[in-house]
Design a protein around this motif. Structure first.
Motif, mmCIF file in Angstrom:
data_model
loop_
_atom_site.group_PDB
_atom_site.id
_atom_site.type_symbol
_atom_site.label_atom_id
_atom_site.label_comp_id
_atom_site.label_asym_id
_atom_site.label_seq_id
_atom_site.Cartn_x
_atom_site.Cartn_y
_atom_site.Cartn_z
ATOM 1 N N PHE A 187 0.838 -1.201 0.000
ATOM 2 C CA PHE A 187 0.000 0.000 0.000
ATOM 3 C C PHE A 187 0.875 1.253 0.000
ATOM 4 O O PHE A 187 0.585 2.225 -0.699
ATOM 5 C CB PHE A 187 -0.943 0.002 1.208
ATOM 6 C CG PHE A 187 -1.892 1.174 1.223
ATOM 7 C CD1 PHE A 187 -3.021 1.181 0.419
ATOM 8 C CD2 PHE A 187 -1.647 2.289 2.022
ATOM 9 C CE1 PHE A 187 -3.896 2.264 0.420
ATOM 10 C CE2 PHE A 187 -2.507 3.371 2.035
ATOM 11 C CZ PHE A 187 -3.639 3.363 1.229
ATOM 12 N N TYR A 212 -6.586 9.305 1.557
ATOM 13 C CA TYR A 212 -6.534 8.034 0.824
ATOM 14 C C TYR A 212 -6.279 6.863 1.785
ATOM 15 O O TYR A 212 -6.924 5.822 1.687
ATOM 16 C CB TYR A 212 -5.446 8.116 -0.244
ATOM 17 C CG TYR A 212 -5.433 6.969 -1.213
ATOM 18 C CD1 TYR A 212 -6.388 6.872 -2.219
ATOM 19 C CD2 TYR A 212 -4.454 5.976 -1.136
ATOM 20 C CE1 TYR A 212 -6.369 5.809 -3.124
ATOM 21 C CE2 TYR A 212 -4.428 4.923 -2.032
ATOM 22 C CZ TYR A 212 -5.385 4.843 -3.024
ATOM 23 O OH TYR A 212 -5.370 3.797 -3.921
ATOM 24 N N LYS A 214 -9.408 6.284 3.856
ATOM 25 C CA LYS A 214 -10.438 5.652 3.020
ATOM 26 C C LYS A 214 -10.198 4.143 2.904
ATOM 27 O O LYS A 214 -11.142 3.356 2.853
ATOM 28 C CB LYS A 214 -10.431 6.300 1.634
ATOM 29 C CG LYS A 214 -11.395 5.692 0.648
ATOM 30 C CD LYS A 214 -11.299 6.367 -0.706
ATOM 31 C CE LYS A 214 -12.148 5.660 -1.734
ATOM 32 N NZ LYS A 214 -11.967 6.221 -3.084
ATOM 33 N N HIS A 215 -8.913 3.763 2.865
ATOM 34 C CA HIS A 215 -8.568 2.343 2.739
ATOM 35 C C HIS A 215 -8.282 1.691 4.100
ATOM 36 O O HIS A 215 -7.732 0.595 4.162
ATOM 37 C CB HIS A 215 -7.379 2.180 1.787
ATOM 38 C CG HIS A 215 -7.761 2.452 0.364
ATOM 39 N ND1 HIS A 215 -7.772 3.716 -0.178
ATOM 40 C CD2 HIS A 215 -8.195 1.623 -0.613
ATOM 41 C CE1 HIS A 215 -8.181 3.653 -1.424
ATOM 42 N NE2 HIS A 215 -8.452 2.399 -1.718
ATOM 43 N N GLN A 216 -8.660 2.401 5.168
ATOM 44 C CA GLN A 216 -8.567 1.896 6.539
ATOM 45 C C GLN A 216 -7.142 1.516 6.954
ATOM 46 O O GLN A 216 -6.923 0.499 7.613
ATOM 47 C CB GLN A 216 -9.534 0.736 6.749
ATOM 48 C CG GLN A 216 -10.973 1.149 6.512
ATOM 49 C CD GLN A 216 -11.961 0.009 6.671
ATOM 50 O OE1 GLN A 216 -11.612 -1.153 6.589
ATOM 51 N NE2 GLN A 216 -13.210 0.365 6.913
ATOM 52 N N HIS A 217 -6.184 2.367 6.563
ATOM 53 C CA HIS A 217 -4.798 2.180 6.985
ATOM 54 C C HIS A 217 -4.382 3.388 7.827
ATOM 55 O O HIS A 217 -4.767 4.518 7.524
ATOM 56 C CB HIS A 217 -3.869 2.058 5.783
ATOM 57 C CG HIS A 217 -4.118 0.832 4.960
ATOM 58 N ND1 HIS A 217 -3.996 -0.450 5.470
ATOM 59 C CD2 HIS A 217 -4.484 0.680 3.668
ATOM 60 C CE1 HIS A 217 -4.282 -1.320 4.514
ATOM 61 N NE2 HIS A 217 -4.591 -0.668 3.412
#
Length: 107
Positions: A43, A92, A95-98
């Protein structure tokens, strides 16, 4: 009369010097990613490619620096661009749960 002309020229040169000082380039800011124990390496590589236009090879090098040293520099930008990059990357990642953190620091 001639001496007065030289004096005016001297004053003009001084004014030009003063203007040059005022027109120094704006401060630049490093945009950095911070290491965490949860965000996948892949990621981070994707983020570096997407937001910092890095090749996969360069993005992998920066990601490994983040992983090994705790942080890595993504690029150096004027303040408004750096702030925009930080916001984009943070949004971002969220949004991607990182939990990936992106910060900026004046150079």
């Amino acid at each position: 009369m001639r001496a007065g002309g030289n004096m005016a020229k001297f004053k003009d040169d001084s004014l030009l010097e003063a203007e040059k000082v005022k027109l120094k380039p704006p401060p630049m800011y490093k945009v950095m990613l911070l290491n965490d124990d949860y965000t996948p390496m892949e990621f981070v590589v994707l983020v570096l490619q997407k937001f910092f236009s890095m090749t996969r090879e360069k993005a992998t090098q920066v990601m490994l620096m983040v992983h090994r040293e705790g942080m890595g520099v993504c690029g150096v930008y004027p303040k408004d661009i750096a702030a925009s990059k930080v916001q984009q990357v943070s949004a971002y990642a969220k949004k991607h749960q990182h939990p990936l953190q992106c910060v900026m620091e004046e150079t």
